[in-house]
Design an enzyme around this catalytic site. Structure first.
Site, PDB file in Angstrom:
ATOM      1  N   ASP A   1      -1.330  -0.711   6.511  1.00  0.00           N
ATOM      2  CA  ASP A   1      -2.717  -1.160   6.409  1.00  0.00           C
ATOM      3  C   ASP A   1      -2.865  -2.219   5.311  1.00  0.00           C
ATOM      4  O   ASP A   1      -3.527  -3.242   5.495  1.00  0.00           O
ATOM      5  CB  ASP A   1      -3.618   0.048   6.122  1.00  0.00           C
TER       6      ASP A   1
ATOM      7  N   LYS B   1      -3.861  -6.380   5.681  1.00  0.00           N
ATOM      8  CA  LYS B   1      -4.865  -7.081   4.873  1.00  0.00           C
ATOM      9  C   LYS B   1      -4.247  -8.288   4.167  1.00  0.00           C
ATOM     10  O   LYS B   1      -4.846  -9.363   4.105  1.00  0.00           O
ATOM     11  CB  LYS B   1      -5.472  -6.123   3.844  1.00  0.00           C
TER      12      LYS B   1
END
Lengths: 509, 509
Positions: free
Chosen positions: B370, B374
């Site tokens: 994750d 980003k």
């Protein structure tokens, strides 16, 4: 059959306007008009007739305009007398620009930004064919704009720079350094066509280069603002930007005039945004009316993305409930150091002066007025109608030292030591001093509470952790609750301020 | 004589197009055309003739279109045979909207955004008189848009919400709560016309209200995306926005189709922006072509103004040299606590799970994927062409615990304790652990270096000071030098994410 990307120009044209009501569209009127023109030997170009409104315009060669008007007046003599036809007249000195584009709206928008409103425009949108009718004396400007949009020609932005002190001269160097890159990456040519100080404005039609200092120094002629507006008009310069890097209270009064003369404005000067709210709002109206923009990201926090962030949060419906922080680089340095070092207050202030963090007269920082101005500017971004006089400012200079000369003040700096030593020692354990701006209260009302003051905060808090001469801004909002958005970094200095101004200029391009 | 702000509409019209070249504008052609039409008893409305290109269009009543075409074909029989006149034909089922406006460009821009390209538009700009000719079946949509612009009518934005889990349902509540305020303050009516999950799409022409859950639950019909596009077309909905609050890998494949069907997109779903660079760029091209926007501020740092800030800095020519920070709320909480508390690693992870900071399977956080997504999204904002596979990711889960079932993993969490205890104790004094994303290298090249890893930093550094589950982003740029811009705050949670999505929606309005 169409050739793309060809711009055709016809000069020496005139429009013949035929105005009346309640009868156009009737069978036979059109053929009477065209028969009359044919009979007089007039060749007709663009025709624009309004289906619902009441007028018809035809384009003719200028030398035939008088003939055309006369022939129509003769044909419609009866209707002119009875008033069914209200008037028939011509507008001379026109040019037609014909082009094919799939982005007509962009061209129209660029023309409007440059205050060009075609007398007549005529498009068959599905085919992308457009005709613009403009005054002969706007032709070069229109041609430049159209070519930029159609051929992807490099777009020239014409800059008028006011103020060439610390920030202003750094900006000029940054622009000259980056111009090659920007032209390659963004196809934008930034041309500095005028540089001004409080005494004179020096013009350079071709754009200033690395020898700008000499040219400004030896620019002998005494030019006024009227000369400047005349200069840009004569040269038909498009995409005009005024850049104000002064701190002048007088110069900002000219902003509305610049906007009315087709300029966008970029300013590091805080003064305009702290004028009475009526003037603040009037400028916004003038900007709206003229479709111009006014950017001032560097008014608060130099290049930190603060104004923009607050603007966007507010616009996006987020309720901002409080804005608090250390807004001044010099006062940040002074209290960050005084709080943790075993030195006298006056020693730290002198250190800040020596490092160039303060204004020449440090009272301009210590008075709190600069922090107050920044706080007011932020408050007004939230549509609050506070005035400067609403701000509660804790002036760090005792009254008896406020009115004396600068040199005397500096020689008597030590008179401050006892008071600040006492304040420092009266704090709770593990606390530090910070000079903050604080916008709070019920911000859904017309006015907020604006405090500018010295506070004692826990050393472990975000404010307490601040270092060097950094600025910090805490933005409290409804969704974030007790947990503010924090934006932190160098909030002062010629380099980051100039870069912030540069950013605003590029945002306009 | 003109009445302002009146919109006049004529239905059942047709355009007769007369195309040829090299002879229009000659004396006599116009009168031959109009005499022929007069002779056939045809009444003529808007006329648009191109001065330079080669066509003339006249507007007639639909029932006279055939007569008009025939009479012109007869008059120009010879020229049609010789090819001087290439064709004469009519387009039926048209409507004319006549209006007076001083902001024609805005109307044109709004029409284009809604994929309406008038067949013929005709303006005498100086008088603000405009005629638009559009298809009968676009009339309602055009009328709404024109009325919104001219009368300041409330602008309706039609939302299609996909996903009504945690973020999605919070967003719906926020929109319903604020709709009255927004309508008053900004004259914008946000209407949720469709809500979708992975199984179905439920429509509501009038807009969903506070009983939306029931309606979605009992929406029995099985609707597909094709049904959705049909639904918005039939109802002529303008200002369409797709809002994606899923984490679906499949659904994002539909983004280009939505754009081609006239939708702007707002998305908290990170998947699209981490697809191969070719797909990433193709969507941007499709958006440009359709003049649509795609906003995803919440992809990184939830509602923190991060993407926008980086976009603006990059756009404004500031060279960003490094972006570094703690990008994950759950990993922020885990290492902020593990570093300073005398607890086992597994205890802290379980605590984070209990507080709802992690995904149901905490390995989704601990894998680093994750954070990597980003980091990639930020890199691509700087025009870097990195792929996901370029990222060096330190997976916090040992291989033997990666492939097992979720429940087994949780029961064996303590197997991690020894390793992390060792890492913690091997640090230098006054250091803490942080799991960071770090974009560095020469960012003026095509690709940057992307590292996602566990690091040990001084407790007194900005990263070391991080608290709770806050995110922190340090943006290093050329002008700011060693002193980064720091943006910090709640970077996760349904409430701030939904508010960020809401902000993006309002940015489009």
């Amino acid at each position: 059959m169409e050739e793309n990307n060809v711009i055709t120009i016809y000069k020496n044209k005139a429009i013949v306007n035929f105005e009346g009501r309640d009868f156009l569209g009737q069978i036979g009127i059109d053929s009477r008009i065209f028969n009359a023109l044919q009979g007089a030997g007039v060749s007709v170009g663009v025709i624009s007739q309004q289906a619902i409104e009441n007028g018809i315009s035809v384009l003719v060669d200028e030398y035939q305009a008088e003939t055309a008007v006369e022939s129509l007046r003769k044909e419609f003599e009866k209707e002119l007398k009875s008033g069914i036809v209200s008037q028939i007249y011509s507008i001379d000195n026109l040019a037609v620009i014909g082009l094919v584009t799939d982005n007509f709206q962009k061209i129209l928008s660029e023309l409007q930004k440059n205050k060009i409103f075609p007398l007549l425009l005529n498009q068959v949108a599905s085919a992308g064919r457009v005709n613009l009718v403009v005054s002969d004396n706007q032709l070069d400007k229109v041609k430049n704009i159209v070519e930029t949009e159609i051929f992807g020609k490099v777009k020239t932005v014409h800059l008028v720079l006011v103020g060439h002190g610390n920030v202003g001269s750094t900006l000029i160097e940054q622009i000259l350094d980056s111009s090659y890159d920007i032209q390659n990456r963004k196809r934008i040519n930034l041309k500095i066509i005028a540089i001004a100080n409080s005494k004179n404005i020096v013009f350079n039609k071709g754009g200033f280069g690395s020898d700008w200092r000499q040219k400004v120094l030896f620019g002998s002629s005494e030019n006024t603002l009227q000369d400047l507006f005349q200069f840009v008009k004569e040269n038909q310069f498009e995409n005009l930007v005024l850049v104000d890097n002064t701190a002048s209270k007088d110069f900002v009064k000219n902003y509305p005039t610049f906007v009315e003369n087709g300029f966008d404005i970029v300013s590091s000067n805080k003064i305009f945004n702290t004028l009475p709210i009526q003037e603040y709002r009037n400028l916004r109206k003038t900007l709206d009316k003229n479709k111009k923009r006014y950017l001032y990201e560097t008014n608060v926090g130099a290049g930190l993305p603060l104004i923009d962030t607050i603007k966007l949060l507010h616009l996006s419906g987020e309720n901002i409930t409080r804005i608090k922080g250390v807004f001044s680089g010099s006062l940040s340095y002074i209290f960050n150091n005084f709080s943790v070092r075993d030195e006298k207050f006056s020693t730290i202030v002198k250190e800040a002066m020596d490092k160039g963090f303060t204004e020449p007269d440090p009272r301009e920082d210590l008075s709190g007025n600069d922090v107050a101005r920044k706080l007011l500017i932020l408050a007004r971004e939230l549509d609050l109608i506070n005035e400067f006089s609403d701000i509660n400012i804790q002036n760090l200079i005792p009254e008896n030292l406020g009115g004396i000369a600068k040199d005397e003040f500096i020689s008597r700096l030590e008179e401050l030591d006892a008071e600040y030593q006492f304040i420092k020692e009266s704090q709770e354990p593990n606390h530090v001093l910070r000079y903050v701006g604080d916008l709070h209260g019920d911000l859904s009302q017309d006015k907020g509470i604006l405090d500018v003051k010295l506070v004692s905060v826990p050393a472990s808090s975000a404010l307490g952790q601040l270092k060097g001469s950094d600025s910090i801004f805490e933005i409290y909002t409804e969704s974030y609750g007790e947990n503010p958005i924090v934006i932190m970094g160098a909030g002062a200095g010629a380099k980051v301020t100039a870069r912030g101004v540069f950013g605003d200029i590029l945002r306009l391009c």
